[in-house]
Motif scaffolding. Sequence first.
Motif, PDB file in Angstrom:
ATOM      1  N   UNK A 310      49.885  11.860  27.795  1.00 53.82           N
ATOM      2  CA  UNK A 310      49.722  13.049  26.961  1.00 53.82           C
ATOM      3  C   UNK A 310      48.340  13.057  26.333  1.00 53.82           C
ATOM      4  N   UNK A 311      47.670  14.186  26.397  1.00 55.20           N
ATOM      5  CA  UNK A 311      46.369  14.330  25.764  1.00 55.20           C
ATOM      6  C   UNK A 311      46.554  14.357  24.248  1.00 55.20           C
ATOM      7  N   UNK A 312      45.636  13.675  23.541  1.00 49.67           N
ATOM      8  CA  UNK A 312      45.687  13.683  22.085  1.00 49.67           C
ATOM      9  C   UNK A 312      46.134  12.374  21.481  1.00 49.67           C
ATOM     10  N   UNK A 313      46.683  11.479  22.287  1.00 49.85           N
ATOM     11  CA  UNK A 313      47.103  10.175  21.777  1.00 49.85           C
ATOM     12  C   UNK A 313      46.794   9.111  22.832  1.00 49.85           C
ATOM     13  N   UNK A 314      46.201   8.015  22.418  1.00 53.31           N
ATOM     14  CA  UNK A 314      45.918   6.919  23.337  1.00 53.31           C
ATOM     15  C   UNK A 314      47.221   6.197  23.668  1.00 53.31           C
ATOM     16  N   UNK A 315      47.449   5.957  24.931  1.00 53.96           N
ATOM     17  CA  UNK A 315      48.687   5.306  25.352  1.00 53.96           C
ATOM     18  C   UNK A 315      48.374   3.980  26.042  1.00 53.96           C
ATOM     19  N   UNK A 316      49.193   2.999  25.723  1.00 57.06           N
ATOM     20  CA  UNK A 316      49.049   1.661  26.290  1.00 57.06           C
ATOM     21  C   UNK A 316      50.037   1.509  27.451  1.00 57.06           C
ATOM     22  N   UNK A 317      49.552   0.911  28.532  1.00 53.33           N
ATOM     23  CA  UNK A 317      50.361   0.749  29.740  1.00 53.33           C
ATOM     24  C   UNK A 317      50.461  -0.738  30.073  1.00 53.33           C
ATOM     25  N   UNK A 318      51.655  -1.181  30.411  1.00 56.25           N
ATOM     26  CA  UNK A 318      51.865  -2.539  30.911  1.00 56.25           C
ATOM     27  C   UNK A 318      51.914  -2.497  32.431  1.00 56.25           C
ATOM     28  N   UNK A 319      51.259  -3.472  33.071  1.00 60.27           N
ATOM     29  CA  UNK A 319      51.149  -3.503  34.525  1.00 60.27           C
ATOM     30  C   UNK A 319      51.571  -4.858  35.069  1.00 60.27           C
ATOM     31  N   UNK A 320      52.122  -4.846  36.270  1.00 59.18           N
ATOM     32  CA  UNK A 320      52.407  -6.083  37.009  1.00 59.18           C
ATOM     33  C   UNK A 320      51.671  -6.012  38.346  1.00 59.18           C
ATOM     34  N   UNK A 321      51.130  -7.135  38.791  1.00 61.76           N
ATOM     35  CA  UNK A 321      50.442  -7.148  40.079  1.00 61.76           C
ATOM     36  C   UNK A 321      51.460  -7.310  41.198  1.00 61.76           C
ATOM     37  N   UNK A 322      51.431  -6.394  42.141  1.00 66.81           N
ATOM     38  CA  UNK A 322      52.315  -6.445  43.305  1.00 66.81           C
ATOM     39  C   UNK A 322      51.504  -6.107  44.551  1.00 66.81           C
ATOM     40  N   UNK A 323      51.370  -7.084  45.422  1.00 67.46           N
ATOM     41  CA  UNK A 323      50.673  -6.884  46.703  1.00 67.46           C
ATOM     42  C   UNK A 323      49.272  -6.319  46.483  1.00 67.46           C
ATOM     43  N   UNK A 324      48.525  -6.959  45.574  1.00 67.77           N
ATOM     44  CA  UNK A 324      47.139  -6.591  45.291  1.00 67.77           C
ATOM     45  C   UNK A 324      47.015  -5.152  44.792  1.00 67.77           C
ATOM     46  N   UNK A 325      47.973  -4.733  44.018  1.00 66.13           N
ATOM     47  CA  UNK A 325      47.940  -3.413  43.385  1.00 66.13           C
ATOM     48  C   UNK A 325      48.630  -3.525  42.023  1.00 66.13           C
ATOM     49  N   UNK A 326      48.334  -2.551  41.135  1.00 69.37           N
ATOM     50  CA  UNK A 326      48.967  -2.530  39.814  1.00 69.37           C
ATOM     51  C   UNK A 326      50.214  -1.655  39.843  1.00 69.37           C
ATOM     52  N   UNK A 327      51.342  -2.264  39.479  1.00 66.46           N
ATOM     53  CA  UNK A 327      52.595  -1.524  39.347  1.00 66.46           C
ATOM     54  C   UNK A 327      52.822  -1.218  37.866  1.00 66.46           C
ATOM     55  N   UNK A 328      52.846   0.058  37.451  1.00 65.69           N
ATOM     56  CA  UNK A 328      53.130   0.375  36.045  1.00 65.69           C
ATOM     57  C   UNK A 328      54.561  -0.032  35.675  1.00 65.69           C
ATOM     58  N   UNK A 329      54.675  -0.763  34.574  1.00 68.80           N
ATOM     59  CA  UNK A 329      55.987  -1.192  34.088  1.00 68.80           C
ATOM     60  C   UNK A 329      56.470  -0.333  32.927  1.00 68.80           C
ATOM     61  N   UNK A 330      55.547   0.057  32.059  1.00 69.19           N
ATOM     62  CA  UNK A 330      55.929   0.825  30.874  1.00 69.19           C
ATOM     63  C   UNK A 330      54.705   1.565  30.349  1.00 69.19           C
TER      64      UNK A 330
END
Length: 368
Positions: A310-330
């Motif tokens: 959403x524009x207007x608020x900074x959002x934090x994302x948790x990532x897991x590495x899967x097969x040399x790529x980032x999988x968003x967790x939350x």
Amino acid sequence: MTQRLPSSLTPLDTALAALLRGVDPIAPVELPLTEAVGCVAAGAPLVAAWPPHDIAATDGWALRANDLVGVSAYSPLALATAPVWVDAGDAMPPGCDCVLDADVVEISGSLAQVLAEGVPGQGIRRTGGDIASGTPAGAEGHPVGPADLLLAGVAAVDRLSVRRPRLRIVNVPDTTTTAHMIAGIARAAGTDVPTHQAVARDEASIADALDPSCCDLLLIVGGSSVGRHDAAVAALAQRGDVIAHGLALQPGRTAAIGRLGKVPVIALPGSPDHALAVWLALVLPLVDRLSARLPRRQVALPLVRKIASSVGIAEMVLLAEEHHAWMPLAVGEWPLQAIARADAWLLIPASHEGFAAGEPVDAYLMRE
């Protein structure tokens, strides 16, 4: 229970700039090696060459390779005198430049013969082979790690110059689990972390625990929302200055920032996920500034799937590495199981709508 929010939210960039204003790196201190681990190196001693002279790398017979050219079991070399036996770590005898295994030399009474060739340097650690002369024991601006301790220990350096910020944590009752988590993360980040328990959740009790005299940065864990028992912000206002209460950051919107004299203060929410997000977004940059740490390493990998923000608020994302790529967790809300699985985190600026699937993003590692 849904958190009530302050009436207005301060942009994250504004809050961080206000906290960093006037904050300079602290003076270095010299610490024993075991205490220096995780702290940021402030210069590093240049160690002498190791080994200081050629030494045996293995047990065996010390010989000169040029004397052994063409030697074999079918054409042994008789020696006028028995060779010198060396154990691993012994200085090499003068004129010897290789170490041969025990069964390569046959000794019978006063007679000795060699049954194999050798090459210069065989079975030897050369002068400076492990550590070249002038190698620094640590890298300025980087955390001291196990490899730095190895170099320092081998070179008989028993103390290192580091910057270790003093971080005081005030734990508001009923947030002990979160406070312990933050304290553990803070120690791993190379800070000195005494934790103090406020007697109660009321304003006066929290205010009594706010002592800036012995710290470079002060954290209050819990009591920063706007509920009936959330008095951390009022306590900060009583003792110092509140710069902002409520941040355009998710998770972490109910956090507050301020100062006690020159000491920056951050009031973290009592919820573990919100507290961790505020630690990463606000506290860690302060710790890095105080430590004079060089920029943290980011890892660029493509996203497995789209991240919408959403524009207007900074959002934090948790990532897991899967097969040399980032999988968003939350995104924005962090279940505890996502925190436990996360390999990295990403901050989406308030002006950004997110990232497309397959787009490379630079993420900070959760554990370096």
